[in-house]
Write a protein that holds these residues in place. Structure first.
Motif, mmCIF file in Angstrom:
data_model
loop_
_atom_site.group_PDB
_atom_site.id
_atom_site.type_symbol
_atom_site.label_atom_id
_atom_site.label_comp_id
_atom_site.label_asym_id
_atom_site.label_seq_id
_atom_site.Cartn_x
_atom_site.Cartn_y
_atom_site.Cartn_z
ATOM 1 N N ILE A 197 0.836 -1.195 0.000
ATOM 2 C CA ILE A 197 0.000 0.000 0.000
ATOM 3 C C ILE A 197 0.875 1.251 0.000
ATOM 4 C CG2 ILE A 197 -1.776 1.277 1.232
ATOM 5 C CD1 ILE A 197 -2.775 -1.303 -0.030
ATOM 6 N N LEU A 200 2.056 1.845 -3.545
ATOM 7 C CA LEU A 200 1.008 2.374 -4.416
ATOM 8 C C LEU A 200 0.807 3.877 -4.184
ATOM 9 C CD1 LEU A 200 -1.725 -0.427 -4.308
ATOM 10 C CD2 LEU A 200 -0.327 0.225 -6.263
ATOM 11 N N ARG A 240 -3.742 5.904 -14.174
ATOM 12 C CA ARG A 240 -3.054 4.953 -13.302
ATOM 13 C C ARG A 240 -3.306 5.264 -11.835
ATOM 14 N NH1 ARG A 240 3.041 3.743 -14.987
ATOM 15 N NH2 ARG A 240 2.688 2.263 -13.278
ATOM 16 N N ARG A 243 -6.685 3.895 -10.812
ATOM 17 C CA ARG A 243 -6.611 2.428 -10.710
ATOM 18 C C ARG A 243 -5.906 2.015 -9.432
ATOM 19 N NH1 ARG A 243 -4.892 0.955 -16.981
ATOM 20 N NH2 ARG A 243 -7.007 1.021 -17.855
ATOM 21 N N ASP A 244 -4.818 2.701 -9.093
ATOM 22 C CA ASP A 244 -4.103 2.372 -7.863
ATOM 23 C C ASP A 244 -4.946 2.710 -6.639
ATOM 24 O OD1 ASP A 244 -1.970 1.464 -9.307
ATOM 25 O OD2 ASP A 244 -0.696 3.211 -8.969
ATOM 26 N N CYS A 245 -5.708 3.799 -6.731
ATOM 27 C CA CYS A 245 -6.593 4.158 -5.625
ATOM 28 C C CYS A 245 -7.643 3.072 -5.413
ATOM 29 C CB CYS A 245 -7.250 5.503 -5.902
ATOM 30 S SG CYS A 245 -8.222 6.167 -4.539
ATOM 31 N N GLN A 247 -7.182 -0.053 -6.000
ATOM 32 C CA GLN A 247 -6.478 -1.166 -5.345
ATOM 33 C C GLN A 247 -6.352 -0.925 -3.845
ATOM 34 O OE1 GLN A 247 -5.387 -4.128 -6.681
ATOM 35 N NE2 GLN A 247 -6.553 -3.467 -8.464
ATOM 36 N N GLY A 250 -9.587 -1.632 -2.282
ATOM 37 C CA GLY A 250 -10.051 -3.006 -2.385
ATOM 38 C C GLY A 250 -11.419 -3.073 -3.026
#
Length: 290
Positions: A197, A200, A240, A243-245, A247, A250
């Motif tokens: 985390i 990211l 990007r 998208r990472d946020c 992840q 969850g």
């Protein structure tokens, strides 16, 4: 080159942020998603605040500001997910009656797509025969126009202002990810304590900061090549980053309760506007070969 904001620029940025926080907060965003449509009262309020007339000379009723100031305003609009054809209306101020004051909503044909034609007073370009499309972003209605209709080279200012909106989203989702990583706990500790985390969030911040430097620099030089580079970096930071946020959030990130999925959908739509990946890459390649 230094990018320290002047006192006037900080006041402008803070003023736009406060206006949007008051008029288009999280509750208003949810209401707009539930019942899509342009808030004409808010649009006129933006006009009264000078959002659309920001770059018009004072003699013409504008603020007499420059491209750097417009970038700051559009960055805040991107943070707030403000819907509507903001770029097209801003560019039409001074040429289309009512655009500067927010009385008119102006859209433009961009490649084969046009945003908000059903809501707009004026559509620039030949949009006859426009066919409604199902948009991935519930806040951005899309229509497809006949092949070749209204096609034109992308306006560098429009490309840069889109990059500024993407930059605002990149910064916002970085904040959302960090907030969630601090608050959400697993195995008795915040998820932000886990290395994956941390990585990211760090990568999101680096991309956003890099894009910010490029966008601010392009606003100063107004060079088409600088603008193309800024657009590429801003699109990457936004897409990007969201998208990472997701992840970091969850499974929760995909739910309607989370804001991040709305940012992701908007970044996808913005990335398809003129001056996106292919066009900017071609411009940079031509400059390098020259």
């Amino acid at each position: 080159m230094r990018f320290q904001l002047t006192d006037d620029q900080r006041a402008l940025r803070d003023g736009v942020r406060q206006l949007l926080a008051r008029r288009f907060d999280a509750q208003a965003l949810r209401a707009a998603v539930a019942a899509p449509g342009l808030d004409r009262a808010l649009w006129r309020e933006l006009g009264e605040a000078g959002f659309f007339a920001l770059r018009l000379p004072e003699a013409d009723g504008g603020a007499g500001a420059g491209l750097p100031e417009a970038v700051l305003a559009f960055e805040e609009a991107g943070r707030a997910l403000l819907p509507g054809p903001l770029v097209a209306t801003h560019l039409a101020a001074g040429t289309v009656p009512g655009a500067a004051t927010g009385e008119a909503v102006v859209t433009a044909v961009d490649g084969g797509l046009v945003e908000w034609p059903a809501e707009s007073d004026i559509v620039l370009g030949d949009a006859s025969g426009a066919v409604p499309l199902r948009s991935v972003d519930p806040l951005t209605p899309l229509h497809r126009v006949p092949e070749g209709a209204g096609s034109r080279a992308p306006d560098p200012v429009a490309v840069l202002l889109t990059a500024a909106e993407q930059l605002g989203t990149a910064a916002r989702v970085c904040e959302l990810a960090v907030q969630h990583a601090r608050a959400r706990e697993q195995f008795g500790q915040p998820v932000g304590a886990f290395q994956a985390i941390k990585h990211l969030c760090a990568q999101m911040l680096v991309r956003a900061e890099t894009a910010q430097a490029a966008v601010y620099a392009a606003a100063i030089t107004a060079d088409p090549v600088d603008i193309a580079a800024a657009r590429l970096l801003a699109d990457e930071a936004a897409v990007r980053g969201t998208r990472d946020c997701l992840q970091v959030h969850g499974g929760m990130g995909f739910t309607w309760e989370a804001e991040v999925h709305l940012h992701l959908k908007r970044t996808w739509v913005r990335a398809q506007r003129g001056g996106g990946t292919t066009e900017s890459e071609e411009l940079l390649a031509a400059d390098l070969l020259a």
